[in-house]
Motif scaffolding. Structure first.
Motif, short mmCIF file in Angstrom:
data_model
loop_
_atom_site.label_atom_id
_atom_site.label_comp_id
_atom_site.label_asym_id
_atom_site.label_seq_id
_atom_site.Cartn_x
_atom_site.Cartn_y
_atom_site.Cartn_z
N ILE A 46 40.27 31.55 39.22
CA ILE A 46 39.77 31.94 37.91
C ILE A 46 39.25 30.73 37.16
CG2 ILE A 46 40.41 32.85 35.64
CD1 ILE A 46 42.45 34.68 37.21
N GLY A 90 41.87 37.46 34.86
CA GLY A 90 41.99 36.66 33.66
C GLY A 90 43.34 35.98 33.63
N GLY A 112 38.60 33.81 32.08
CA GLY A 112 38.29 35.10 32.69
C GLY A 112 37.36 34.92 33.85
N GLN A 113 37.65 35.60 34.94
CA GLN A 113 36.89 35.49 36.18
C GLN A 113 35.41 35.76 35.92
OE1 GLN A 113 38.62 35.12 39.30
NE2 GLN A 113 36.71 34.86 40.38
N ARG A 120 34.70 43.75 31.92
CA ARG A 120 35.49 42.52 31.84
C ARG A 120 36.16 42.52 30.47
NH1 ARG A 120 30.88 40.43 34.76
NH2 ARG A 120 30.00 39.54 32.89
N TRP A 122 37.67 40.49 28.66
CA TRP A 122 37.63 39.33 27.79
C TRP A 122 36.25 39.13 27.17
CZ3 TRP A 122 38.56 39.48 32.90
CH2 TRP A 122 37.48 39.17 33.72
N PRO A 128 39.92 36.99 24.22
CA PRO A 128 41.14 36.38 24.77
C PRO A 128 42.40 36.83 24.02
CG PRO A 128 39.44 34.72 24.53
CD PRO A 128 38.94 35.99 23.85
#
Length: 138
Positions: A46, A90, A112-113, A120, A122, A128
């Motif tokens: 990540i 994440g 976060g990836q 996603r 984030w 976050p």
């Protein structure tokens, strides 16, 4: 992706003791998971995906040097966001640093990836925060 052109700054945030935390939730199917032995590989992937490290081996070495000296803290301070397929996408840590002899709390290594398909959690402003809020509600 991490914008390395922005200068790194330490930011001190305060929240009065007892002040309620806002409530956030993850999208359907996503969940939180605390660190378990072996998760350092996911952490490294990540953090490498957001360009904190040039290679995942560098991130893994950092993790081992910085976090593994506190094995009793990892399982209660390092949190992952897990996608519906079980992939950790994440991460963040409620860690600490020292100012002289005073131990100060930190929200550290929130990432976060990058490049994950689908939603996603984030993305967008303040995303976050579910990760940080999830740690406080344990």
């Amino acid at each position: 992706m991490l914008d390395k052109s922005v200068p790194y700054k330490h930011v001190l945030m305060r929240r009065p003791a007892g002040h309620p935390l806002p409530s956030w939730s993850l999208p359907d199917g996503y969940s939180f998971a605390f660190y378990q032995p072996g998760d350092e590989r996911d952490w490294a992937l990540i953090e490498t995906s957001v360009l904190e490290f040039p290679h995942s081996v560098d991130a893994l070495l950092y993790f081992q040097d910085d976090f593994r000296s506190y094995p009793h803290e990892l399982g209660r301070r390092t949190l992952f966001v897990v996608a519906p397929d079980g992939t950790k996408v994440g991460t963040g840590s409620a860690w600490f640093g020292y100012t002289g002899t005073r131990r100060d709390p930190w929200l550290d290594w929130i990432g976060g990836q990058a490049g994950m398909p689908g939603p996603r959690p984030w993305q967008g402003h303040r995303r976050p925060c579910p990760l940080a809020g999830g740690r406080d509600r344990r």
